[in-house]
Design a protein around this motif. Sequence first.
Motif, PDB file in Angstrom:
ATOM      1  N   GLY A 157       1.196  -1.094   0.025  1.00  0.00           N
ATOM      2  CA  GLY A 157      -0.090   0.162  -0.304  1.00  0.00           C
ATOM      3  C   GLY A 157       0.831   1.765  -0.086  1.00  0.00           C
ATOM      4  O   GLY A 157       0.491   2.332  -0.611  1.00  0.00           O
ATOM      5  N   LYS A 158       1.538   1.451   1.287  1.00  0.00           N
ATOM      6  CA  LYS A 158       2.996   2.124   1.139  1.00  0.00           C
ATOM      7  C   LYS A 158       3.476   2.283  -0.366  1.00  0.00           C
ATOM      8  O   LYS A 158       3.649   3.704  -1.082  1.00  0.00           O
ATOM      9  N   GLY A 159       3.529   1.833  -0.912  1.00  0.00           N
ATOM     10  CA  GLY A 159       4.882   1.410  -2.612  1.00  0.00           C
ATOM     11  C   GLY A 159       3.547   2.010  -3.524  1.00  0.00           C
ATOM     12  O   GLY A 159       3.827   2.836  -5.132  1.00  0.00           O
ATOM     13  N   ASN A 160       2.042   1.639  -3.297  1.00  0.00           N
ATOM     14  CA  ASN A 160       1.915   1.902  -4.451  1.00  0.00           C
ATOM     15  C   ASN A 160       1.036   3.720  -4.713  1.00  0.00           C
ATOM     16  O   ASN A 160       0.620   4.386  -5.174  1.00  0.00           O
ATOM     17  N   LYS A 161       1.433   3.673  -2.763  1.00  0.00           N
ATOM     18  CA  LYS A 161       0.749   5.707  -2.840  1.00  0.00           C
ATOM     19  C   LYS A 161       1.614   6.487  -3.325  1.00  0.00           C
ATOM     20  O   LYS A 161       1.413   7.229  -4.124  1.00  0.00           O
ATOM     21  N   ILE A 162       3.259   6.107  -3.026  1.00  0.00           N
ATOM     22  CA  ILE A 162       4.429   6.577  -3.808  1.00  0.00           C
ATOM     23  C   ILE A 162       4.176   6.354  -4.744  1.00  0.00           C
ATOM     24  O   ILE A 162       4.112   7.287  -5.867  1.00  0.00           O
ATOM     25  N   ARG A 163       4.027   5.401  -5.609  1.00  0.00           N
ATOM     26  CA  ARG A 163       3.899   5.575  -7.571  1.00  0.00           C
ATOM     27  C   ARG A 163       3.263   5.934  -7.368  1.00  0.00           C
ATOM     28  O   ARG A 163       3.305   6.554  -8.818  1.00  0.00           O
ATOM     29  N   ARG A 164       1.551   5.941  -6.974  1.00  0.00           N
ATOM     30  CA  ARG A 164       0.846   7.290  -7.516  1.00  0.00           C
ATOM     31  C   ARG A 164       1.237   9.016  -7.777  1.00  0.00           C
ATOM     32  O   ARG A 164       0.774   9.759  -8.983  1.00  0.00           O
ATOM     33  N   ALA A 165       2.052   9.439  -6.930  1.00  0.00           N
ATOM     34  CA  ALA A 165       2.257  10.256  -6.648  1.00  0.00           C
ATOM     35  C   ALA A 165       3.406  10.516  -7.567  1.00  0.00           C
ATOM     36  O   ALA A 165       3.199  11.108  -7.962  1.00  0.00           O
ATOM     37  N   LEU A 166       4.272   9.646  -7.469  1.00  0.00           N
ATOM     38  CA  LEU A 166       4.960   9.497  -8.943  1.00  0.00           C
ATOM     39  C   LEU A 166       4.353   9.811 -10.239  1.00  0.00           C
ATOM     40  O   LEU A 166       4.800  10.933 -11.320  1.00  0.00           O
ATOM     41  N   LYS A 167       3.529   9.159 -10.077  1.00  0.00           N
ATOM     42  CA  LYS A 167       2.681   9.083 -12.108  1.00  0.00           C
ATOM     43  C   LYS A 167       2.189  10.371 -11.499  1.00  0.00           C
ATOM     44  O   LYS A 167       1.812  11.142 -12.677  1.00  0.00           O
ATOM     45  N   GLU A 168       1.646  10.836 -11.163  1.00  0.00           N
ATOM     46  CA  GLU A 168       0.548  12.344 -11.067  1.00  0.00           C
ATOM     47  C   GLU A 168       1.720  13.466 -11.129  1.00  0.00           C
ATOM     48  O   GLU A 168       1.603  14.315 -12.097  1.00  0.00           O
ATOM     49  N   GLU A 169       2.473  13.523 -10.947  1.00  0.00           N
ATOM     50  CA  GLU A 169       3.887  14.741 -11.174  1.00  0.00           C
ATOM     51  C   GLU A 169       4.727  14.380 -12.375  1.00  0.00           C
ATOM     52  O   GLU A 169       3.456  15.392 -13.191  1.00  0.00           O
ATOM     53  N   LYS A 170       4.114  13.291 -13.079  1.00  0.00           N
ATOM     54  CA  LYS A 170       4.246  13.547 -14.602  1.00  0.00           C
ATOM     55  C   LYS A 170       3.703  13.736 -15.208  1.00  0.00           C
ATOM     56  O   LYS A 170       3.960  14.930 -16.114  1.00  0.00           O
ATOM     57  N   TYR A 171       2.200  13.586 -14.515  1.00  0.00           N
ATOM     58  CA  TYR A 171       1.467  14.108 -15.597  1.00  0.00           C
ATOM     59  C   TYR A 171       0.889  15.149 -15.950  1.00  0.00           C
ATOM     60  O   TYR A 171       0.954  15.896 -16.600  1.00  0.00           O
ATOM     61  N   ALA A 172       0.953  16.055 -14.470  1.00  0.00           N
ATOM     62  CA  ALA A 172       1.621  17.323 -14.445  1.00  0.00           C
ATOM     63  C   ALA A 172       2.825  17.979 -14.924  1.00  0.00           C
ATOM     64  O   ALA A 172       2.279  18.690 -15.510  1.00  0.00           O
ATOM     65  N   ALA A 173       3.918  17.424 -15.722  1.00  0.00           N
ATOM     66  CA  ALA A 173       4.784  17.628 -15.823  1.00  0.00           C
ATOM     67  C   ALA A 173       4.192  18.521 -17.281  1.00  0.00           C
ATOM     68  O   ALA A 173       4.558  18.726 -17.830  1.00  0.00           O
ATOM     69  N   ARG A 174       4.154  17.127 -17.981  1.00  0.00           N
ATOM     70  CA  ARG A 174       3.134  16.915 -18.974  1.00  0.00           C
ATOM     71  C   ARG A 174       2.334  17.513 -19.422  1.00  0.00           C
ATOM     72  O   ARG A 174       2.303  19.228 -20.129  1.00  0.00           O
ATOM     73  N   ARG A 175       1.323  18.493 -18.650  1.00  0.00           N
ATOM     74  CA  ARG A 175      -0.069  18.504 -18.836  1.00  0.00           C
ATOM     75  C   ARG A 175       0.309  20.906 -18.532  1.00  0.00           C
ATOM     76  O   ARG A 175       0.166  21.230 -19.509  1.00  0.00           O
ATOM     77  N   ALA A 176       1.648  20.494 -17.757  1.00  0.00           N
ATOM     78  CA  ALA A 176       2.373  22.058 -17.918  1.00  0.00           C
ATOM     79  C   ALA A 176       3.076  22.202 -19.259  1.00  0.00           C
ATOM     80  O   ALA A 176       2.952  23.212 -19.722  1.00  0.00           O
ATOM     81  N   ILE A 177       3.589  21.419 -19.580  1.00  0.00           N
ATOM     82  CA  ILE A 177       4.781  21.177 -21.288  1.00  0.00           C
ATOM     83  C   ILE A 177       3.705  21.289 -22.056  1.00  0.00           C
ATOM     84  O   ILE A 177       3.878  21.496 -23.488  1.00  0.00           O
ATOM     85  N   LEU A 178       2.398  20.972 -22.057  1.00  0.00           N
ATOM     86  CA  LEU A 178       1.866  20.933 -23.558  1.00  0.00           C
ATOM     87  C   LEU A 178       1.438  21.757 -24.371  1.00  0.00           C
ATOM     88  O   LEU A 178       1.452  21.986 -25.519  1.00  0.00           O
ATOM     89  N   PRO A 179       1.118  23.207 -23.378  1.00  0.00           N
ATOM     90  CA  PRO A 179       0.843  24.028 -24.084  1.00  0.00           C
ATOM     91  C   PRO A 179       2.358  25.133 -25.041  1.00  0.00           C
ATOM     92  O   PRO A 179       2.676  25.653 -26.392  1.00  0.00           O
TER      93      PRO A 179
END
Length: 143
Positions: free
Chosen positions: A65-87
């Motif tokens: 469960g701890k690993g899933n939370k960390i992996r989910r946070a990293l995935k969300e960070e990656k998607y946020a970076a992609r959303r930020a650079i998309l424009p």
Amino acid sequence: MTEAVIRKKAGMASIKDMPVLQDGPPPGGFAPVRFARRIPSKGPSAMAIFFAALGAFSWGMYQVGKGNKIRRALKEEKYAARRAILPLLQAEEDERFVKEWKKYLEEEARIMKDVPGWKVGENVYNSGRWMPPATGELRPDVW
């Protein structure tokens, strides 16, 4: 040794004349024979093993469960970076498209200059909708 010495009798007339000498138990009898199944009680009990396994499983699931939370946070960070650079990426692609489209229109005007009534850049399908090219190139056969 002879039979006469053992039985203290001279000679043997008949087997029936022999005194009975029979083996028997020692004085006080034989020791009792152990026939019961006695399993030694060594090691942890079944309940102890069960609770140890349950604890190990629970700890492992907690770690998952701890690993899933960390992996989910990293995935969300990656998607946020992609959303930020998309424009920025979209603006670069639009700039490249406009340059290529101008080249395409110049090439079309050069090729179709002798055709009467031809309008450069006009859609030949007359559907009223503009769709961007499906590939990254406008006319790969021209260049």
